[in-house]
Design an enzyme around this catalytic site. Structure first.
Site, PDB file in Angstrom:
ATOM      1  N   SER A 177      56.203   1.287  -2.663  1.00 36.94           N
ATOM      2  CA  SER A 177      57.029   0.063  -2.637  1.00 36.94           C
ATOM      3  C   SER A 177      57.663  -0.107  -3.992  1.00 36.94           C
ATOM      4  O   SER A 177      56.997   0.019  -5.012  1.00 36.94           O
ATOM      5  CB  SER A 177      56.210  -1.212  -2.430  1.00 36.94           C
ATOM      6  OG  SER A 177      55.261  -1.073  -1.465  1.00 36.94           O
ATOM      7  N   HIS A 227      59.730   0.892   2.429  1.00 39.26           N
ATOM      8  CA  HIS A 227      59.100   2.207   2.594  1.00 39.26           C
ATOM      9  C   HIS A 227      59.957   2.931   3.620  1.00 39.26           C
ATOM     10  O   HIS A 227      59.844   2.679   4.808  1.00 39.26           O
ATOM     11  CB  HIS A 227      57.677   2.076   3.133  1.00 39.26           C
ATOM     12  CG  HIS A 227      56.747   1.388   2.199  1.00 39.26           C
ATOM     13  ND1 HIS A 227      55.621   1.976   1.694  1.00 39.26           N
ATOM     14  CD2 HIS A 227      56.799   0.175   1.656  1.00 39.26           C
ATOM     15  CE1 HIS A 227      55.022   1.132   0.883  1.00 39.26           C
ATOM     16  NE2 HIS A 227      55.706   0.028   0.854  1.00 39.26           N
ATOM     17  N   HIS A 258      49.803   3.445   4.626  1.00 37.12           N
ATOM     18  CA  HIS A 258      48.731   2.696   3.959  1.00 37.12           C
ATOM     19  C   HIS A 258      47.540   2.522   4.885  1.00 37.12           C
ATOM     20  O   HIS A 258      47.691   2.463   6.105  1.00 37.12           O
ATOM     21  CB  HIS A 258      49.224   1.303   3.554  1.00 37.12           C
ATOM     22  CG  HIS A 258      50.336   1.315   2.544  1.00 37.12           C
ATOM     23  ND1 HIS A 258      51.649   1.507   2.897  1.00 37.12           N
ATOM     24  CD2 HIS A 258      50.306   1.175   1.198  1.00 37.12           C
ATOM     25  CE1 HIS A 258      52.392   1.487   1.804  1.00 37.12           C
ATOM     26  NE2 HIS A 258      51.606   1.288   0.752  1.00 37.12           N
ATOM     27  N   TYR A 281      45.914  -0.129   5.432  1.00 44.40           N
ATOM     28  CA  TYR A 281      45.979  -1.393   6.194  1.00 44.40           C
ATOM     29  C   TYR A 281      46.792  -1.266   7.480  1.00 44.40           C
ATOM     30  O   TYR A 281      46.755  -2.150   8.319  1.00 44.40           O
ATOM     31  CB  TYR A 281      46.512  -2.548   5.328  1.00 44.40           C
ATOM     32  CG  TYR A 281      47.877  -2.342   4.730  1.00 44.40           C
ATOM     33  CD1 TYR A 281      49.021  -2.286   5.517  1.00 44.40           C
ATOM     34  CD2 TYR A 281      48.037  -2.192   3.353  1.00 44.40           C
ATOM     35  CE1 TYR A 281      50.274  -2.090   4.963  1.00 44.40           C
ATOM     36  CE2 TYR A 281      49.285  -2.002   2.790  1.00 44.40           C
ATOM     37  CZ  TYR A 281      50.398  -1.951   3.607  1.00 44.40           C
ATOM     38  OH  TYR A 281      51.635  -1.746   3.051  1.00 44.40           O
ATOM     39  N   GLU A 282      47.532  -0.150   7.629  1.00 46.13           N
ATOM     40  CA  GLU A 282      48.298   0.025   8.867  1.00 46.13           C
ATOM     41  C   GLU A 282      47.392   0.362  10.043  1.00 46.13           C
ATOM     42  O   GLU A 282      47.808   0.279  11.194  1.00 46.13           O
ATOM     43  CB  GLU A 282      49.373   1.099   8.680  1.00 46.13           C
ATOM     44  CG  GLU A 282      50.490   0.651   7.752  1.00 46.13           C
ATOM     45  CD  GLU A 282      51.405   1.792   7.325  1.00 46.13           C
ATOM     46  OE1 GLU A 282      51.787   2.615   8.176  1.00 46.13           O
ATOM     47  OE2 GLU A 282      51.725   1.868   6.123  1.00 46.13           O
ATOM     48  N   ALA A 308      53.462   0.148  -6.306  1.00 41.28           N
ATOM     49  CA  ALA A 308      53.681  -1.191  -6.856  1.00 41.28           C
ATOM     50  C   ALA A 308      52.303  -1.786  -7.062  1.00 41.28           C
ATOM     51  O   ALA A 308      51.410  -1.579  -6.236  1.00 41.28           O
ATOM     52  CB  ALA A 308      54.468  -2.031  -5.863  1.00 41.28           C
ATOM     53  N   MET A 326      47.309  -1.324  -3.108  1.00 41.60           N
ATOM     54  CA  MET A 326      46.753  -0.981  -1.792  1.00 41.60           C
ATOM     55  C   MET A 326      47.022   0.472  -1.407  1.00 41.60           C
ATOM     56  O   MET A 326      47.149   0.780  -0.222  1.00 41.60           O
ATOM     57  CB  MET A 326      47.353  -1.919  -0.733  1.00 41.60           C
ATOM     58  CG  MET A 326      47.190  -3.400  -1.059  1.00 41.60           C
ATOM     59  SD  MET A 326      48.034  -4.434   0.146  1.00 41.60           S
ATOM     60  CE  MET A 326      48.057  -6.009  -0.725  1.00 41.60           C
ATOM     61  N   SER A 327      47.097   1.354  -2.391  1.00 37.19           N
ATOM     62  CA  SER A 327      47.419   2.749  -2.050  1.00 37.19           C
ATOM     63  C   SER A 327      46.809   3.698  -3.077  1.00 37.19           C
ATOM     64  O   SER A 327      45.889   3.338  -3.804  1.00 37.19           O
ATOM     65  CB  SER A 327      48.940   2.927  -2.015  1.00 37.19           C
ATOM     66  OG  SER A 327      49.483   2.811  -3.307  1.00 37.19           O
ATOM     67  N   ASN A 374      54.270  -7.804 -10.281  1.00 35.34           N
ATOM     68  CA  ASN A 374      53.845  -9.212 -10.389  1.00 35.34           C
ATOM     69  C   ASN A 374      52.544  -9.221 -11.180  1.00 35.34           C
ATOM     70  O   ASN A 374      51.903  -8.179 -11.335  1.00 35.34           O
ATOM     71  CB  ASN A 374      53.615  -9.798  -8.978  1.00 35.34           C
ATOM     72  CG  ASN A 374      52.578  -8.989  -8.201  1.00 35.34           C
ATOM     73  OD1 ASN A 374      52.910  -7.960  -7.600  1.00 35.34           O
ATOM     74  ND2 ASN A 374      51.334  -9.407  -8.248  1.00 35.34           N
ATOM     75  N   HIS A 406      56.082 -10.113  -0.782  1.00 36.41           N
ATOM     76  CA  HIS A 406      56.525  -8.719  -0.774  1.00 36.41           C
ATOM     77  C   HIS A 406      57.955  -8.590  -1.297  1.00 36.41           C
ATOM     78  O   HIS A 406      58.307  -7.591  -1.929  1.00 36.41           O
ATOM     79  CB  HIS A 406      56.401  -8.171   0.655  1.00 36.41           C
ATOM     80  CG  HIS A 406      56.694  -6.698   0.759  1.00 36.41           C
ATOM     81  ND1 HIS A 406      55.989  -5.738   0.061  1.00 36.41           N
ATOM     82  CD2 HIS A 406      57.633  -6.024   1.460  1.00 36.41           C
ATOM     83  CE1 HIS A 406      56.479  -4.538   0.342  1.00 36.41           C
ATOM     84  NE2 HIS A 406      57.482  -4.687   1.186  1.00 36.41           N
TER      85      HIS A 406
HETATM   86  N1  HPA Z   1      47.923  -6.939  -5.281  1.00 36.71           N
HETATM   87  C1  HPA Z   1      47.806  -5.889  -4.437  1.00 36.71           C
HETATM   88  N2  HPA Z   1      48.810  -5.057  -4.186  1.00 36.71           N
HETATM   89  C2  HPA Z   1      49.974  -5.267  -4.805  1.00 36.71           C
HETATM   90  C3  HPA Z   1      50.168  -6.333  -5.694  1.00 36.71           C
HETATM   91  C4  HPA Z   1      49.070  -7.217  -5.947  1.00 36.71           C
HETATM   92  O1  HPA Z   1      49.166  -8.186  -6.726  1.00 36.71           O
HETATM   93  N3  HPA Z   1      51.453  -6.249  -6.139  1.00 36.71           N
HETATM   94  C5  HPA Z   1      52.016  -5.182  -5.535  1.00 36.71           C
HETATM   95  N4  HPA Z   1      51.122  -4.576  -4.729  1.00 36.71           N
END
Ligand code: HPA
Length: 271
Positions: free
Chosen positions: A33, A65, A87, A89-90, A117, A205-206, A234, A246
């Site tokens: 991402s 993606h 991912h 979570y999918e 990301a 998450m990856s 972030n 997102h």
């Molecule tokens: N947490 C988890 N995954 C993320 C974040 C986050 O703050 N930012 C981008 N992917």
């Protein structure tokens, strides 16, 4: 990881070669991402196909993606660029998450660059838009793409050799430990405090399962070295007064695309 997962990756690699018209690749890049726009900075694609043309790839689930595989020649290296990833979570399982890296390995790749990301956990030193070199990870997904007595050494999961090359290219690069969580929720502020205490500098998450798959390698014993980067999109929940979404993650990627693309384009020829 079952024999089936490796044969599926071998099949996907054969199809990849046939569909792109190339029979060897030097390096694979996985654009997470936020990183997809950076791929355009690498150069004109020599070939591009949807991942769903290859066996074993789930269709893309997340905006940002793109679900395509591109071949780009960068500074004399032929790169296999995955625009997007699967991912955990999918819900397709850990083998599906590892399938891209295993396909790249089966296609001959021995160096993998993973990008993602991430939430930054160190507001003292990190800013939104910073690329951060990943030095190590905490796999907190409670999952692994490996099964059985596969005791893989993870002392240097992220290659010291490749990290040194990245730092040579950009001595100002920040570095950090990446905590991988399953998601799909972002963390609570209490979880962010926990992760900071555990020694993580980034959260996402990856990446961790793909790194494990690359270090395990193929049944033949061939493995790939891993280089990985987070883009801080972030600050972790509760570390700023903002809420997380997102779209913010994607926007940070677009804003930093040029910087990250040039970083990758400078590093790739050295790998
Ligand atoms: N947490 C988890 N995954 C993320 C974040 C986050 O703050 N930012 C981008 N992917």
């Amino acid at each position: 990881m079952s024999d089936d997962a490796f044969s599926l990756a071998a099949e996907a690699a054969d199809r990849l070669k046939a569909r792109t018209g190339f029979d060897s690749f030097d390096v694979a890049l996985v654009m997470g991402s936020g990183w997809v726009p950076a791929a355009d900075v690498l150069g004109e694609p020599a070939a591009e196909i949807p991942v769903t043309d290859l066996p074993g790839f789930a269709p893309p689930a997340v905006e940002g993606h793109a679900g395509r595989i591109r071949v780009v020649e960068v500074g004399g290296r032929r790169a296999l660029v995955f625009l997007g990833r699967t991912h955990l979570y999918e819900g397709h399982g850990a083998d599906a998450v590892a399938h891209g890296v295993r396909t790249a390995l089966a296609a001959g790749v021995r160096a993998v660059v993973l990008t993602n990301a991430a939430g930054g956990l160190r507001p003292e030193t990190q800013q939104v838009g910073d690329p951060v070199l990943i030095t190590d990870h905490l796999n907190l997904t409670a999952a692994t793409p490996l099964v059985g007595a596969t005791f893989v050494d993870m002392t240097e999961a992220y290659s010291a050799r490749l990290r040194a090359l990245a730092l040579e290219t950009d001595p100002g690069l920040k570095q950090g430990v990446y905590a991988a969580l399953r998601g799909p929720t972002y963390e609570t502020p209490a979880e962010i405090r926990m992760l900071r205490t555990l020694g993580a500098d980034l959260v996402g998450m990856s990446t961790a399962l793909e790194t494990i798959a690359a270090r395990r390698g193929l049944p033949s014993g061939e493995t790939a070295e891993v280089l990985a980067f987070s883009l801080v999109t972030n600050l972790g929940a509760g570390l700023s007064d903002r809420h997380l979404d997102h779209e913010e993650v994607l926007e940070a990627g677009r804003a930093a695309a040029h910087r990250m693309g040039s970083l990758l384009a400078t590093i790739l020829p050295k790998l």
